[in-house]
Write an enzyme that holds these catalytic residues in place. Structure first.
Site, short mmCIF file in Angstrom:
data_model
loop_
_atom_site.label_atom_id
_atom_site.label_comp_id
_atom_site.label_asym_id
_atom_site.label_seq_id
_atom_site.Cartn_x
_atom_site.Cartn_y
_atom_site.Cartn_z
CD GLU A 1 -3.10 -1.02 2.40
OE1 GLU A 1 -2.63 -0.51 3.47
OE2 GLU A 1 -4.17 -1.77 2.31
CD GLU B 1 -3.77 -6.16 2.32
OE1 GLU B 1 -4.52 -5.68 3.10
OE2 GLU B 1 -2.60 -6.16 2.51
C1 BG6 Z 1 -4.21 -3.15 5.09
C2 BG6 Z 1 -2.75 -3.61 5.61
O1 BG6 Z 1 -4.15 -1.72 5.12
O2 BG6 Z 1 -5.20 -3.65 5.68
C3 BG6 Z 1 -2.87 -4.70 6.31
O3 BG6 Z 1 -1.94 -3.92 4.42
C4 BG6 Z 1 -3.89 -4.59 7.37
O4 BG6 Z 1 -1.72 -4.85 6.99
C5 BG6 Z 1 -5.34 -4.59 6.52
O5 BG6 Z 1 -4.08 -5.61 8.32
C6 BG6 Z 1 -6.70 -4.69 7.45
O6 BG6 Z 1 -6.73 -3.48 8.29
P1 BG6 Z 1 -6.51 -3.98 9.64
O7 BG6 Z 1 -6.69 -2.41 10.23
O8 BG6 Z 1 -8.04 -4.53 9.87
O9 BG6 Z 1 -5.84 -4.68 10.33
#
Ligand code: BG6
Length: 471
Positions: free
Chosen positions: A175, A367
């Protein structure tokens, strides 16, 4: 998969899998020569305060102990039928201080072991080179210091050379656009965000962008078969209303993110940024050769997708929506997760088309997922499990839209759900916010056996992958 007969949409060889990041699941933060990273002193997550040294309440120090349990975990991923597994290398395991001349052999050996274990099951590693952690090295102030390009060059050369026959798919910075919102976590910058000038912020971004392109160049020299991608926080902006000023605002907000993908995909700064730089008194200092390096464009574009946002030109309407990094204006038509992240499966189809229309390069969703509170129960056979129908529904709805996008003509390499095994949240450093198909017995008060249990979604995802394989 429910709802539509789209089984034939996913191409043969599609990389189904799950995603993780070293600092959120490995643990072993000070073992086998690992140095401290920016995450080791950030007990409350991306937007929380930092401490002078690691403190007990930092859930990331133990994580879910993947460092010692990787064989058990990879076996479970294989049982689900994973074709790929996304993990990151902790830079501070390889170069404990960031600026060391020689790498830490034990750190390198650990990832050798992990890649060998994945190979046993035919699982392709997908490796993020830098996921929200930089070696602590306080005296450099992170990526604002140009010296980091040299340290990074050393790091990537080391890992590309070492793993050239074990890893094919690489992502440079997780990101990369998130550094605008979380400069400490994403770009290792110590200067508090409020005191950081836009000049320094975008100069740091320039250094990361040059480093990313340099990694592409070096990687292709070491192994021309490497597929190296960038990784963008994907969050499409919709105009809140059909007022032309809202439409323009959405375009501007999109460009703040697309800027990063544009450089990676097209090899040069987009012209629209000239105006932004001018209006914000930013003058990017380039060194001779930088423009040439940026021409090393990526092989594919990867991105995370959790939500969309709305943009409005009306300051009265600007209320903060939730998100771990980016706060948009809430969309009145969408529901939200327990953490206030608005759920928008169609937004995924939209952004896939947006990226593909813009770049005509293969895409990779690295993701996507639902962070939720899970309750461990016992099934009729006496096995502990979680009935996470909400997660199944969320993922199903998103996959239906992915299939639509493929039908639209988008070229997609794969899909890895975030946190395929429960891990520590990046935004809030909790374990209560779970994403996994595999439940990990660890709680925010530090209690728990670290035992793993299959959730209902485990068998669901296994079936999805198997069905798609047969199609
Ligand atoms: C993304 C990141 O922003 O979102 C991850 O690359 C992160 O590292 C994921 O864990 C989910 O966000 P969160 O805050 O729910 O862990």
């Amino acid at each position: 998969m429910k709802e539509k007969n789209i089984m034939n949409s996913f191409p043969k060889g599609f990389l189904w899998g799950g995603a993780t990041a070293a600092n959120q699941f490995e643990g072993a933060y000070n073992e086998d020569g690992k140095g401290l990273s920016t995450q080791d002193i950030a007990p409350k997550g991306v937007i929380g305060p930092i401490t002078s040294e690691p403190t007990e309440d930092n859930m990331k120090l133990i994580g879910i102990d993947f460092y010692h349990r990787y064989k058990e975990d990879i076996k479970l991923f294989a049982e689900m039928g994973f074709k790929t597994f996304r993990l990151s290398i902790a830079w501070s395991r390889i170069f404990p201080n960031g600026d060391d001349k020689e790498p830490n052999e034990k750190g390198l050996q650990f990832y050798d072991n992990v890649f060998d274990e994945l190979a046993k099951y035919g699982i392709e590693p997908l490796v993020t080179i830098s996921h929200y952690e930089t070696p602590l090295a306080k005296n450099y102030d992170g990526w604002v210091n140009r010296k980091l390009i040299g340290f990074f060059k050393n790091y990537v050369t080391t890992i590309f050379t070492r793993y050239k026959d074990k890893v094919k798919y690489w992502l440079t910075f997780n990101e990369i656009n998130s550094a605008i919102h979380a400069p400490y976590m994403s770009a290792g910058m110590w200067t508090p965000k409020e005191k950081l000038s836009k000049q320094d912020l975008y100069q740091a971004m320039h250094h990361e962008l040059v480093a990313s392109a340099l990694a592409v160049k070096i990687g292709h020299e070491i192994n021309p078969e490497f597929k190296i991608g960038c990784m963008i926080l994907g969050i499409p902006n919709y105009p809140l209303t059909s007022m032309p000023s809202d439409v323009l605002k959405a375009m501007e907000q999109d460009r703040q993110n697309l800027f990063f993908a544009d450089i990676h995909a097209r090899g040069e700064y987009p012209r629209y940024m000239n105006r932004f730089f001018k209006e914000n008194n930013i003058e990017i200092k380039m060194e001779p050769g930088d423009k040439e390096i940026l021409k090393n464009t990526v092989d594919f574009i990867s991105f995370s997708y959790y939500m969309s946002a709305c943009a409005t030109a009306d300051p009265e309407k600007i209320k903060k929506g939730a998100g771990n990094l980016i706060h948009g204006v809430p969309n009145p038509y969408l529901k939200a997760s327990d953490w206030g992240w608005q759920i928008d499966p169609e937004g995924l189809r939209y952004i896939l088309n947006l990226f593909y229309d813009r770049y005509q390069k293969p895409l990779f969703i690295v993701e996507n997922g639902l962070g939720a509170v899970d309750e461990l129960t016992t099934d009729e056979n006496g096995n502990k499990t979680v009935n996470d129908d909400y997660r199944i529904n969320y993922l199903n709805d998103h996959l239906v839209q992915v299939a639509e996008a493929i039908e639209d003509g988008v070229e997609l390499l794969g899909y890895t759900t975030w946190g395929c095994i429960d891990l520590v949240s990046a935004g809030t450093a909790e374990l209560k916010k779970r994403y996994g198909f595999i439940y990990v017995d660890r709680n925010d008060d530090g209690s728990g056996t670290l035992d793993r249990y299959k959730k209902k979604s485990f068998n669901w995802y296994k079936e999805v992958i198997a069905t798609m394989e047969r199609a």
